[in-house]
Design a protein around this motif. Structure first.
Motif, PDB file in Angstrom:
ATOM      1  N   ALA A 199      14.091 -23.435  38.266  1.00  0.00           N
ATOM      2  CA  ALA A 199      14.252 -24.122  36.991  1.00  0.00           C
ATOM      3  C   ALA A 199      12.932 -25.779  37.163  1.00  0.00           C
ATOM      4  O   ALA A 199      12.615 -25.834  37.957  1.00  0.00           O
ATOM      5  CB  ALA A 199      15.251 -25.014  37.129  1.00  0.00           C
ATOM      6  N   ALA A 200      12.915 -25.903  35.810  1.00  0.00           N
ATOM      7  CA  ALA A 200      11.833 -26.805  35.598  1.00  0.00           C
ATOM      8  C   ALA A 200      12.332 -28.076  34.718  1.00  0.00           C
ATOM      9  O   ALA A 200      11.738 -28.000  33.511  1.00  0.00           O
ATOM     10  CB  ALA A 200      10.554 -26.415  34.985  1.00  0.00           C
ATOM     11  N   PRO A 201      13.087 -28.707  34.708  1.00  0.00           N
ATOM     12  CA  PRO A 201      13.346 -30.195  34.429  1.00  0.00           C
ATOM     13  C   PRO A 201      12.310 -30.899  33.704  1.00  0.00           C
ATOM     14  O   PRO A 201      11.304 -31.354  34.665  1.00  0.00           O
ATOM     15  CB  PRO A 201      14.654 -30.602  35.504  1.00  0.00           C
ATOM     16  CG  PRO A 201      14.022 -30.452  36.697  1.00  0.00           C
ATOM     17  CD  PRO A 201      13.371 -28.671  36.408  1.00  0.00           C
ATOM     18  N   LEU A 202      12.445 -31.440  32.340  1.00  0.00           N
ATOM     19  CA  LEU A 202      10.828 -32.756  32.032  1.00  0.00           C
ATOM     20  C   LEU A 202      11.627 -33.467  33.528  1.00  0.00           C
ATOM     21  O   LEU A 202      13.065 -34.011  32.959  1.00  0.00           O
ATOM     22  CB  LEU A 202      11.518 -32.015  30.772  1.00  0.00           C
ATOM     23  CG  LEU A 202      10.391 -31.373  29.918  1.00  0.00           C
ATOM     24  CD1 LEU A 202      10.495 -31.405  28.627  1.00  0.00           C
ATOM     25  CD2 LEU A 202       8.889 -31.269  30.601  1.00  0.00           C
TER      26      LEU A 202
ATOM     27  N   VAL B 243       4.088 -27.477  33.252  1.00  0.00           N
ATOM     28  CA  VAL B 243       5.083 -28.055  34.497  1.00  0.00           C
ATOM     29  C   VAL B 243       5.998 -26.286  35.087  1.00  0.00           C
ATOM     30  O   VAL B 243       6.676 -26.053  35.767  1.00  0.00           O
ATOM     31  CB  VAL B 243       7.027 -28.734  33.899  1.00  0.00           C
ATOM     32  CG1 VAL B 243       6.500 -29.978  33.190  1.00  0.00           C
ATOM     33  CG2 VAL B 243       7.462 -27.827  32.865  1.00  0.00           C
ATOM     34  N   THR B 244       6.178 -25.129  33.680  1.00  0.00           N
ATOM     35  CA  THR B 244       6.143 -24.064  35.057  1.00  0.00           C
ATOM     36  C   THR B 244       5.273 -22.934  35.409  1.00  0.00           C
ATOM     37  O   THR B 244       5.384 -21.593  36.309  1.00  0.00           O
ATOM     38  CB  THR B 244       6.284 -22.952  33.355  1.00  0.00           C
ATOM     39  OG1 THR B 244       5.891 -22.513  32.240  1.00  0.00           O
ATOM     40  CG2 THR B 244       7.665 -23.812  32.441  1.00  0.00           C
ATOM     41  N   GLN B 245       4.584 -23.622  35.597  1.00  0.00           N
ATOM     42  CA  GLN B 245       3.179 -23.255  35.929  1.00  0.00           C
ATOM     43  C   GLN B 245       3.864 -23.086  37.466  1.00  0.00           C
ATOM     44  O   GLN B 245       3.305 -21.876  38.311  1.00  0.00           O
ATOM     45  CB  GLN B 245       1.767 -24.331  36.153  1.00  0.00           C
ATOM     46  CG  GLN B 245       0.812 -23.533  36.640  1.00  0.00           C
ATOM     47  CD  GLN B 245      -0.851 -24.472  36.772  1.00  0.00           C
ATOM     48  OE1 GLN B 245      -0.356 -25.311  35.644  1.00  0.00           O
ATOM     49  NE2 GLN B 245      -2.188 -23.640  37.419  1.00  0.00           N
ATOM     50  N   ALA B 246       4.368 -23.517  38.488  1.00  0.00           N
ATOM     51  CA  ALA B 246       4.824 -23.735  39.855  1.00  0.00           C
ATOM     52  C   ALA B 246       5.725 -22.845  39.571  1.00  0.00           C
ATOM     53  O   ALA B 246       5.539 -22.239  40.547  1.00  0.00           O
ATOM     54  CB  ALA B 246       6.031 -25.186  39.834  1.00  0.00           C
ATOM     55  N   PHE B 247       6.158 -21.681  38.769  1.00  0.00           N
ATOM     56  CA  PHE B 247       7.327 -20.563  39.000  1.00  0.00           C
ATOM     57  C   PHE B 247       6.264 -19.901  39.832  1.00  0.00           C
ATOM     58  O   PHE B 247       6.393 -18.986  39.941  1.00  0.00           O
ATOM     59  CB  PHE B 247       7.761 -19.922  37.766  1.00  0.00           C
ATOM     60  CG  PHE B 247       8.643 -20.933  37.011  1.00  0.00           C
ATOM     61  CD1 PHE B 247       9.398 -22.211  37.884  1.00  0.00           C
ATOM     62  CD2 PHE B 247       8.791 -20.851  35.822  1.00  0.00           C
ATOM     63  CE1 PHE B 247       9.902 -23.045  36.484  1.00  0.00           C
ATOM     64  CE2 PHE B 247      10.400 -21.230  35.458  1.00  0.00           C
ATOM     65  CZ  PHE B 247      10.413 -22.906  35.456  1.00  0.00           C
ATOM     66  N   ASP B 248       4.896 -19.772  39.467  1.00  0.00           N
ATOM     67  CA  ASP B 248       4.499 -18.343  40.228  1.00  0.00           C
ATOM     68  C   ASP B 248       4.027 -18.982  41.683  1.00  0.00           C
ATOM     69  O   ASP B 248       3.888 -17.686  42.254  1.00  0.00           O
ATOM     70  CB  ASP B 248       2.998 -18.599  39.580  1.00  0.00           C
ATOM     71  CG  ASP B 248       2.593 -18.457  38.248  1.00  0.00           C
ATOM     72  OD1 ASP B 248       3.548 -18.896  37.466  1.00  0.00           O
ATOM     73  OD2 ASP B 248       0.992 -18.714  37.554  1.00  0.00           O
ATOM     74  N   ALA B 249       4.382 -19.904  42.704  1.00  0.00           N
ATOM     75  CA  ALA B 249       4.299 -19.772  43.716  1.00  0.00           C
ATOM     76  C   ALA B 249       5.431 -20.142  44.233  1.00  0.00           C
ATOM     77  O   ALA B 249       5.931 -20.124  45.062  1.00  0.00           O
ATOM     78  CB  ALA B 249       3.104 -20.862  43.758  1.00  0.00           C
ATOM     79  N   LEU B 250       6.642 -19.823  43.309  1.00  0.00           N
ATOM     80  CA  LEU B 250       8.228 -20.416  44.145  1.00  0.00           C
ATOM     81  C   LEU B 250       8.621 -18.692  44.481  1.00  0.00           C
ATOM     82  O   LEU B 250       8.627 -17.386  43.438  1.00  0.00           O
ATOM     83  CB  LEU B 250       9.088 -20.512  43.156  1.00  0.00           C
ATOM     84  CG  LEU B 250       8.596 -22.066  42.434  1.00  0.00           C
ATOM     85  CD1 LEU B 250       9.741 -22.584  41.284  1.00  0.00           C
ATOM     86  CD2 LEU B 250       8.984 -22.795  43.965  1.00  0.00           C
TER      87      LEU B 250
END
Length: 375
Positions: free
Chosen positions: A130-133, A142-149
């Motif tokens: 999840a990437a809430p604003l 903000v979805t760039q963080a998904f790559d490392a999750l």
């Protein structure tokens, strides 16, 4: 298999100031009703979860009652809901979400992550990234963080975000809250559930906008749906089905009239409208008095049978025909005034007033000529 509904952009609490008060109230109420329909669909289809990709609320300032009503509307589905903040209801330090928590009205089966992270739902083998604003506008993805999750091995990985896929939306919109078009591939997502664009739209087989489930503007970009998504196993292509949920159909007509038959055809189209229609009507061109009267009656009838009608006839010019002019020749002075008003219709600043004055003058002359008319 993991089975869920993807929806977004509920815009609860939206106001419709351009409409009459009664119509605006019904359109606002329809947004609660569609949430109840989504909950009923989720229960009927026995989905594993419902994912809501932002803009649940239209503004931060909705009333406490509106917040409570929203969560009450979701009651028909007792399974897990995961919903995130969008640009309209960003997860600020003091937000509609913090207020909902203070009101203690968020049910335990509703997950509302207030920061980027993983909502792990092991019972249904689903990990929601999840990437809430956390602010209304950002220029970072903000979805760039998904790559490392990381998620548990074997979990279905589904991203949940709100923003604009760079270079892939059909109209020019704000460049804020960007999302990389290949985010699903980069982050090893089985599906990326997006909100912000109000139409149902596939970016690729794993990346979808659900659109708003109840149309709320005059744009024909296929609103009024939720998405039923089934994923057999990690890495499998999702099977996506569009489910119609909208009640009202919004249309914008722009018409140019030059002949009485044009007005007659428009009147017939309006006669086919139903209670679920919301119409914005822009009419231009030129007509005689008889056609003007007939068109106005058709507009009045349509306004009584649709949910809402926004007519703009300011671009329609009155051009008296021989019959109209014959009625005016009863008085040289009246005829001169009529000719002057007709000429003034060409002036954009005076067109509307001149046209209305000319219609009143023609109507007065017609009524005066009738037996028992004005003396």
């Amino acid at each position: 298999m993991t089975h869920f509904l993807h929806t977004a952009d509920w815009q609860i609490g939206r106001q419709y100031g351009q409409f009459e008060t009664d119509d605006a109230a019904m359109l606002a109420e329809a947004r609660f009703e569609v949430v109840a329909r989504i909950a009923a669909l989720a229960a009927e289809r026995r989905v594993d979860a419902v994912l809501v990709a932002g803009d649940v609320f239209d503004t931060q300032g909705v009333s406490d009652r509106t917040v409570r009503r929203l969560f009450a509307a979701m009651a028909a589905y007792a399974g897990p809901w995961v919903m995130i903040a969008g640009n309209h209801d960003a997860a600020l330090a003091d937000s509609v979400w913090s207020r909902a928590m203070q009101l203690d009205c968020i049910p335990p089966n509703v997950h509302v992550p207030l920061g980027t992270g993983v909502v792990d739902l092991p019972a249904i083998n689903l990990a929601v990234l999840a990437a809430p604003l956390t602010q209304r506008h950002t220029y970072e993805d903000v979805t760039q963080a998904f790559d490392a999750l990381d998620t548990e091995p074997g979990r279905i990985r589904v991203g949940l975000a709100h923003g604009s896929v760079a270079g892939r939306l059909p109209d020019n919109i704000d460049a804020t809250n960007p999302i990389a078009p290949d985010r699903a591939a980069r982050a090893r997502l089985d599906y990326l559930a997006l909100g912000d664009w109000h139409g149902c739209l596939s970016i690729d087989e794993r990346t979808w906008y659900a659109g708003t489930p109840e149309q709320d503007r005059f744009r024909g970009n296929e609103p009024g749906y939720v998405l039923d998504v089934r994923i057999e196993a990690p890495g499998a292509a999702p099977a996506v089905e569009r489910l119609a949920t909208g009640r009202y159909r919004w249309s914008a007509w722009s018409e140019t009239l030059s002949l009485p038959t044009d007005a007659q055809a428009l009147a017939e189209r309006m006669a086919a409208l139903r209670a679920e229609d919301v119409l914005r009507l822009d009419v231009q061109g030129h007509v005689n008095m008889e056609t003007w009267d007939a068109l106005q009656q058709a507009v009045d009838r349509a306004a009584a049978q649709v949910r809402a009608l926004l007519p703009d006839l300011s671009g329609l010019k009155l051009e008296p025909d021989d019959t109209d002019l014959a009625e005016l020749r009863a008085s040289g002075y009246v005829g001169a005034v009529a000719a002057h008003l007709q000429a003034l219709q060409a002036d954009a600043a005076q067109s509307a007033v001149a046209g209305e004055a000319l219609r009143l003058l023609l109507r007065f002359q017609r009524e005066s000529a009738m037996p028992g008319g004005a003396k």
